[in-house]
Design a protein around this motif. Structure first.
Motif, mmCIF file in Angstrom:
data_model
loop_
_atom_site.group_PDB
_atom_site.id
_atom_site.type_symbol
_atom_site.label_atom_id
_atom_site.label_comp_id
_atom_site.label_asym_id
_atom_site.label_seq_id
_atom_site.Cartn_x
_atom_site.Cartn_y
_atom_site.Cartn_z
ATOM 1 N N GLN A 20 9.246 -5.209 8.214
ATOM 2 C CA GLN A 20 7.853 -5.084 7.793
ATOM 3 C C GLN A 20 7.134 -6.386 8.109
ATOM 4 O O GLN A 20 7.650 -7.462 7.848
ATOM 5 C CB GLN A 20 7.744 -4.783 6.298
ATOM 6 C CG GLN A 20 6.320 -4.572 5.842
ATOM 7 C CD GLN A 20 6.238 -4.125 4.395
ATOM 8 O OE1 GLN A 20 7.208 -4.142 3.664
ATOM 9 N NE2 GLN A 20 5.059 -3.722 3.987
ATOM 10 N N ASP A 21 5.970 -6.271 8.726
ATOM 11 C CA ASP A 21 5.124 -7.429 8.964
ATOM 12 C C ASP A 21 3.687 -7.031 8.712
ATOM 13 O O ASP A 21 3.425 -5.954 8.173
ATOM 14 C CB ASP A 21 5.343 -8.018 10.366
ATOM 15 C CG ASP A 21 5.013 -7.053 11.495
ATOM 16 O OD1 ASP A 21 4.232 -6.096 11.278
ATOM 17 O OD2 ASP A 21 5.519 -7.250 12.611
ATOM 18 N N GLU A 22 2.747 -7.857 9.125
ATOM 19 C CA GLU A 22 1.336 -7.560 8.850
ATOM 20 C C GLU A 22 0.791 -6.406 9.668
ATOM 21 O O GLU A 22 -0.267 -5.866 9.359
ATOM 22 C CB GLU A 22 0.466 -8.801 9.053
ATOM 23 C CG GLU A 22 0.436 -9.362 10.458
ATOM 24 C CD GLU A 22 1.638 -10.233 10.812
ATOM 25 O OE1 GLU A 22 1.814 -10.500 12.003
ATOM 26 O OE2 GLU A 22 2.404 -10.630 9.926
ATOM 27 N N LYS A 23 1.522 -5.969 10.713
ATOM 28 C CA LYS A 23 1.040 -4.895 11.585
ATOM 29 C C LYS A 23 1.721 -3.557 11.367
ATOM 30 O O LYS A 23 1.120 -2.513 11.603
ATOM 31 C CB LYS A 23 1.214 -5.295 13.048
ATOM 32 C CG LYS A 23 0.397 -6.494 13.455
ATOM 33 C CD LYS A 23 0.602 -6.828 14.893
ATOM 34 C CE LYS A 23 -0.194 -8.072 15.268
ATOM 35 N NZ LYS A 23 -0.018 -8.419 16.665
ATOM 36 N N ALA A 24 2.981 -3.558 10.937
ATOM 37 C CA ALA A 24 3.720 -2.296 10.854
ATOM 38 C C ALA A 24 4.908 -2.408 9.919
ATOM 39 O O ALA A 24 5.362 -3.503 9.584
ATOM 40 C CB ALA A 24 4.200 -1.882 12.239
ATOM 41 N N SER A 25 5.415 -1.236 9.525
ATOM 42 C CA SER A 25 6.637 -1.127 8.736
ATOM 43 C C SER A 25 7.587 -0.187 9.470
ATOM 44 O O SER A 25 7.147 0.780 10.092
ATOM 45 C CB SER A 25 6.342 -0.553 7.354
ATOM 46 O OG SER A 25 5.417 -1.354 6.672
ATOM 47 N N ARG A 39 8.343 4.055 12.812
ATOM 48 C CA ARG A 39 7.459 2.901 12.731
ATOM 49 C C ARG A 39 6.069 3.391 12.344
ATOM 50 O O ARG A 39 5.512 4.269 12.989
ATOM 51 C CB ARG A 39 7.383 2.187 14.082
ATOM 52 C CG ARG A 39 6.488 0.978 14.090
ATOM 53 C CD ARG A 39 6.471 0.354 15.489
ATOM 54 N NE ARG A 39 5.765 -0.902 15.517
ATOM 55 C CZ ARG A 39 4.472 -1.039 15.758
ATOM 56 N NH1 ARG A 39 3.725 0.023 16.002
ATOM 57 N NH2 ARG A 39 3.915 -2.222 15.765
ATOM 58 N N THR A 41 2.156 2.070 11.494
ATOM 59 C CA THR A 41 1.232 0.938 11.564
ATOM 60 C C THR A 41 0.267 0.987 10.388
ATOM 61 O O THR A 41 0.153 1.994 9.685
ATOM 62 C CB THR A 41 0.437 0.951 12.883
ATOM 63 O OG1 THR A 41 -0.366 2.138 12.908
ATOM 64 C CG2 THR A 41 1.343 0.909 14.085
ATOM 65 N N ASN A 42 -0.443 -0.102 10.203
ATOM 66 C CA ASN A 42 -1.416 -0.182 9.108
ATOM 67 C C ASN A 42 -2.549 0.825 9.249
ATOM 68 O O ASN A 42 -3.137 1.242 8.258
ATOM 69 C CB ASN A 42 -1.995 -1.596 9.012
ATOM 70 C CG ASN A 42 -0.969 -2.583 8.515
ATOM 71 O OD1 ASN A 42 0.020 -2.206 7.905
ATOM 72 N ND2 ASN A 42 -1.197 -3.850 8.780
ATOM 73 N N ASN A 43 -2.855 1.258 10.487
ATOM 74 C CA ASN A 43 -3.932 2.232 10.668
ATOM 75 C C ASN A 43 -3.438 3.677 10.539
ATOM 76 O O ASN A 43 -4.203 4.604 10.721
ATOM 77 C CB ASN A 43 -4.660 2.023 11.997
ATOM 78 C CG ASN A 43 -3.810 2.359 13.200
ATOM 79 O OD1 ASN A 43 -2.696 2.847 13.068
ATOM 80 N ND2 ASN A 43 -4.327 2.104 14.379
#
Length: 73
Positions: A20-25, A39, A41-43
């Motif tokens: 997990q990072d700021e862009k995706a899990s 995967r 993404t945040n969107n």
């Protein structure tokens, strides 16, 4: 249902939080015979990968069967 360090066991499946990072899990789902990763993404986009890292496409089973039947006939 049992828990492991980064996920849980659910029947014959093991579900694990992989990254997990700021862009995706990313989570992985594994059984004795197969493993794949999801995967998100945040969107809200979701992508699927096999255990070798190849991107897969989620396709409706009825649609796949119709393509197979079309190619046979």
């Amino acid at each position: 249902m049992g828990e492991n360090k980064f996920g849980f066991d659910f029947g014959s499946m093991t579900v694990t939080r992989t990254c997990q990072d700021e862009k995706a899990s990313i989570i992985s789902v594994a059984t004795r015979k197969a493993k794949f990763s999801i995967r998100a993404t945040n969107n809200g986009s979701i992508r699927f990968f096999d255990d070798q890292g190849n991107e897969c496409e989620l396709v409706n089973k009825e649609y796949m069967n119709s393509l197979i039947e079309h190619n046979r006939g």
